[in-house]
Write an enzyme that holds these catalytic residues in place. Structure first.
Site, PDB file in Angstrom:
ATOM      1  N   ASP A 155       0.904  -1.086   0.112  1.00  0.00           N
ATOM      2  CA  ASP A 155      -0.076  -0.014   0.028  1.00  0.00           C
ATOM      3  C   ASP A 155       0.905   1.268   0.001  1.00  0.00           C
ATOM      4  OD1 ASP A 155      -1.578  -1.946   0.729  1.00  0.00           O
ATOM      5  OD2 ASP A 155      -3.095  -0.799   1.747  1.00  0.00           O
ATOM      6  N   LYS A 218      -6.900   3.345  -3.595  1.00  0.00           N
ATOM      7  CA  LYS A 218      -7.313   3.404  -1.975  1.00  0.00           C
ATOM      8  C   LYS A 218      -7.361   4.858  -1.723  1.00  0.00           C
ATOM      9  CE  LYS A 218      -5.225   1.965   2.528  1.00  0.00           C
ATOM     10  NZ  LYS A 218      -4.290   1.449   3.170  1.00  0.00           N
ATOM     11  N   LYS A 254     -10.441   0.433  -2.508  1.00  0.00           N
ATOM     12  CA  LYS A 254     -10.126   0.361  -1.009  1.00  0.00           C
ATOM     13  C   LYS A 254     -10.620   1.529  -0.402  1.00  0.00           C
ATOM     14  CE  LYS A 254      -7.263  -1.230   2.632  1.00  0.00           C
ATOM     15  NZ  LYS A 254      -5.444  -1.686   3.044  1.00  0.00           N
TER      16      LYS A 254
END
Length: 318
Positions: A155, A218, A254
């Protein structure tokens, strides 16, 4: 195939220079702020039947990236979190595991060992999380360390300063470099939407990341408010839907930060179904970044099965 080839060519041309990338991103349709917020609010009022709710809760559990990203994290805390990810409800073997455990790079080896053979992935935040303020070689070393320690997912955070200054090609090239450093690990690109200022910027960041090879886009680090919101997620879901229609490539979404209750998770799932479609109702394509959401999902799951809420000692405290 010809259409896809021509699309790939046109996207390659869009990233050939800073000016070309700016033209492409600023040529995307503008976001109707009022319309996006109204549609997100309307989707949030949808009710679902009890049988569908039970399915949605189990699906949401399977979509959770169970997260601990604190300076006080210890190996013991990470092992406890890993145990919870594998068996969220120790009293009920039918309760599914979560998708992943998300930790800092120095905790990857601990998490990987604890999760061995479980099928639960290890996600690691990298690239000078959460600020993203570091030189590229440091960000790549951060990523490489996490991958070599066994991370299944990376991430990364974008350089919001570069993005807001209009240095889109710098951001694009950094994502490409991190994707390469991630090797076989899936790359989730974090925008920190609370700092992007406008919905138009969220749409531009979404396309920029997807064009650079992100497997997931995300919303947030969870360290800045506002974090995940329904309107921002709606815009990102529209982007992945349109990107797949144009290129044939599917990218996940996400939302992370501030999603704490089952009713909120279900609102997101309704939105996924309505905006992107059923193909995204899968942990491979939609995740929740959360630390406390799982507890509420477990309590709601127990209530559906028993008809009563469990006591406060039913779930572990994170």
């Amino acid at each position: 195939m010809t259409t896809l080839n021509s699309t790939a060519s046109s996207l390659a041309e869009a990233t050939a220079s800073d000016a070309a990338l700016r033209r492409f991103l600023h040529g995307l349709p503008g976001v109707d702020q009022v319309g996006a917020e109204q549609r997100a609010a309307a989707l949030g009022t949808r009710s679902i039947k009890t049988t569908a709710k039970a399915f949605a809760i189990d699906l949401a559990i399977r979509m959770v990236d169970l997260t601990t990203l604190e300076g006080s994290d210890t190996p013991g805390k990470v092992r406890t979190l890993a145990a919870k990810a594998m068996r969220p409800d120790p009293t009920d073997a039918t309760c599914p595991p979560t998708a992943a455990v998300c930790v800092y790079p120095d905790m990857v080896a601990t998490a990987k060992k604890a999760l061995k053979g479980s099928g639960v992935n290890v996600a690691a935040v990298a690239t000078a999380f959460p600020s993203g303020r570091a030189a590229l070689d440091i960000k790549l070393a951060d990523t490489t360390d996490a991958v070599e320690a066994g991370a299944d997912e990376i991430d990364m955070v974008i350089d919001r300063g570069a993005f807001l200054a209009g240095r889109y090609l710098d951001v694009y090239e950094e994502i490409v470099a991190v994707r390469e450093a991630s090797k076989k690990a899936h790359l989730k690109v974090i925008f920190e939407t609370g700092e992007l200022q406008t919905y138009d910027n969220v749409r531009r960041a979404s396309w920029l990341a997807m064009m650079a090879g992100a497997h997931f886009i995300k919303t947030s680090t969870g360290k800045v408010q506002p974090a995940a919101t329904l309107p921002v997620t709606l815009i990102m879901l529209e982007a992945v839907r349109d990107f797949r229609e144009l290129t044939g490539q599917q990218v996940g979404v996400k939302p992370a930060g501030g999603i704490r209750h089952s009713k909120d998770a279900i609102k997101y799932l309704v939105m996924v179904n309505e905006i992107a479609g059923e193909d995204w109702l899968d942990p491979h394509w939609f995740r929740f970044g959360a630390s406390t959401l799982l507890n509420d999902l477990l309590m709601q799951r127990s209530k559906l099965k028993t008809g009563a809420y469990s006591g406060p000692d039913y779930v572990t405290l994170d």
